[in-house]
Design an enzyme around this catalytic site. Structure first.
Site, mmCIF file in Angstrom:
data_model
loop_
_atom_site.group_PDB
_atom_site.id
_atom_site.type_symbol
_atom_site.label_atom_id
_atom_site.label_comp_id
_atom_site.label_asym_id
_atom_site.label_seq_id
_atom_site.Cartn_x
_atom_site.Cartn_y
_atom_site.Cartn_z
ATOM 1 N N ASP A 99 36.994 31.940 31.278
ATOM 2 C CA ASP A 99 37.880 32.882 31.983
ATOM 3 C C ASP A 99 37.121 33.750 32.972
ATOM 4 O O ASP A 99 37.526 33.910 34.117
ATOM 5 C CB ASP A 99 38.681 33.743 30.979
ATOM 6 C CG ASP A 99 37.819 34.527 29.990
ATOM 7 O OD1 ASP A 99 36.576 34.423 30.041
ATOM 8 O OD2 ASP A 99 38.405 35.250 29.159
ATOM 9 N N ASP A 102 31.004 37.919 33.214
ATOM 10 C CA ASP A 102 30.898 39.358 33.385
ATOM 11 C C ASP A 102 29.404 39.722 33.312
ATOM 12 O O ASP A 102 28.693 39.591 34.307
ATOM 13 C CB ASP A 102 31.738 40.006 32.274
ATOM 14 C CG ASP A 102 31.841 41.505 32.367
ATOM 15 O OD1 ASP A 102 31.751 42.047 33.472
ATOM 16 O OD2 ASP A 102 32.010 42.158 31.313
ATOM 17 N N PHE A 151 38.475 46.432 34.749
ATOM 18 C CA PHE A 151 38.996 45.680 33.608
ATOM 19 C C PHE A 151 40.278 44.956 34.024
ATOM 20 O O PHE A 151 41.192 45.561 34.584
ATOM 21 C CB PHE A 151 39.277 46.607 32.429
ATOM 22 C CG PHE A 151 39.635 45.863 31.191
ATOM 23 C CD1 PHE A 151 38.664 45.171 30.479
ATOM 24 C CD2 PHE A 151 40.950 45.817 30.739
ATOM 25 C CE1 PHE A 151 38.992 44.450 29.335
ATOM 26 C CE2 PHE A 151 41.290 45.097 29.593
ATOM 27 C CZ PHE A 151 40.303 44.418 28.896
ATOM 28 N N ASP A 158 43.153 39.356 28.159
ATOM 29 C CA ASP A 158 43.925 40.210 27.255
ATOM 30 C C ASP A 158 43.411 41.638 27.229
ATOM 31 O O ASP A 158 42.293 41.927 27.643
ATOM 32 C CB ASP A 158 43.839 39.663 25.831
ATOM 33 C CG ASP A 158 42.479 39.938 25.195
ATOM 34 O OD1 ASP A 158 41.458 39.584 25.821
ATOM 35 O OD2 ASP A 158 42.429 40.526 24.101
HETATM 36 P P1 5GP Z 1 30.202 38.343 29.377
HETATM 37 O O1 5GP Z 1 29.986 39.826 29.512
HETATM 38 O O2 5GP Z 1 29.461 37.817 28.216
HETATM 39 O O3 5GP Z 1 29.863 37.631 30.673
HETATM 40 O O4 5GP Z 1 31.756 38.116 29.130
HETATM 41 C C1 5GP Z 1 32.255 38.059 27.840
HETATM 42 C C2 5GP Z 1 33.734 37.973 27.747
HETATM 43 O O5 5GP Z 1 34.242 39.261 28.002
HETATM 44 C C3 5GP Z 1 34.507 37.088 28.712
HETATM 45 O O6 5GP Z 1 34.547 35.744 28.332
HETATM 46 C C4 5GP Z 1 35.887 37.724 28.612
HETATM 47 O O7 5GP Z 1 36.596 37.190 27.513
HETATM 48 C C5 5GP Z 1 35.573 39.178 28.384
HETATM 49 N N1 5GP Z 1 35.769 39.994 29.599
HETATM 50 C C6 5GP Z 1 34.878 40.338 30.543
HETATM 51 N N2 5GP Z 1 35.447 41.090 31.501
HETATM 52 C C7 5GP Z 1 36.751 41.211 31.137
HETATM 53 C C8 5GP Z 1 37.881 41.864 31.723
HETATM 54 O O8 5GP Z 1 37.836 42.508 32.783
HETATM 55 N N3 5GP Z 1 39.070 41.754 31.047
HETATM 56 C C9 5GP Z 1 39.183 41.074 29.879
HETATM 57 N N4 5GP Z 1 40.379 41.030 29.308
HETATM 58 N N5 5GP Z 1 38.138 40.439 29.303
HETATM 59 C C10 5GP Z 1 36.950 40.511 29.931
#
Ligand code: 5GP
Length: 174
Positions: A99, A102, A151, A158
């Site tokens: 998805d 981040d 966010f 979600d």
């Molecule tokens: P990472 O920080 O490891 O790259 O991302 C981890 C997870 O955080 C993503 O797969 C996603 O599910 C969630 N995530 C990151 N940014 C957002 C955001 O803005 N909104 C939502 N709902 N989930 C996020």
């Protein structure tokens, strides 16, 4: 937080158009090949279904569930496997469908984990990319949208396991 605190960031039409472009690019890059798609649960489900319906290559589907934000808007920084793959991916042309990238922690963990399983090739397709938040360098091969450091919810994203089924992507209206 509820829906009135959010504004539309990417419309349903914009998503549909971008998915067509991504599908065309993926078909071109994987011409004549079977693709093993690994859908990262739960956020990437909507994206995976709608994108792969537009791709004509034969596709095998695998699912993996990793730990995520759960009820918080900040990542714990820890990644763990909640539900693992069911089949071997050895020798397969694997496309991870995620998805969002981040901080990059989840994808970095997942790529290292999957590389051990010796796929023939491993590529990353992400619906959204939030490069401003990166703490580990990860680059996706296919990016739907580069999004600001806000966010987001909708189209699989979600808040507290709600709003995934919004047909558009919305961000916190700060
Ligand atoms: P990472 O920080 O490891 O790259 O991302 C981890 C997870 O955080 C993503 O797969 C996603 O599910 C969630 N995530 C990151 N940014 C957002 C955001 O803005 N909104 C939502 N709902 N989930 C996020």
């Amino acid at each position: 937080m509820d829906l009135k605190d959010f504004k539309v960031l990417i419309s349903e039409d914009q998503i549909e158009k971008r998915l067509c472009e991504l599908a065309e690019q993926i078909e071109k890059d994987y011409e004549g090949k079977e693709i093993t798609v690994i859908c990262v649960m739960r956020g990437a489900c909507f994206f995976t279904v709608n994108l792969t319906l537009k791709i004509k290559n034969p596709i095998k589907f695998e699912f993996i569930q990793l730990s995520s934000y759960e009820d918080k808007t900040e990542s714990s920084g820890k990644v763990r496997i909640v539900n693992d793959l069911r089949s071997s991916i050895e020798g397969k042309d694997v496309l991870i469908i995620e998805d969002i990238i981040d901080t990059g922690r989840t994808m970095d963990f997942l790529v290292a984990y999957l590389k051990h399983k010796k796929p023939n090739s491993l590529k990353i397709c992400t619906l959204a990319d939030k490069p401003e938040r990166r703490v580990i360098e990860v680059n996706a091969d296919y990016v739907g949208f580069t999004v600001p450091n806000k966010f987001i919810i909708g189209y699989g994203f979600d808040f507290d396991n709600k709003y995934r089924n919004l047909p558009y992507i919305a961000c916190l209206d700060e």
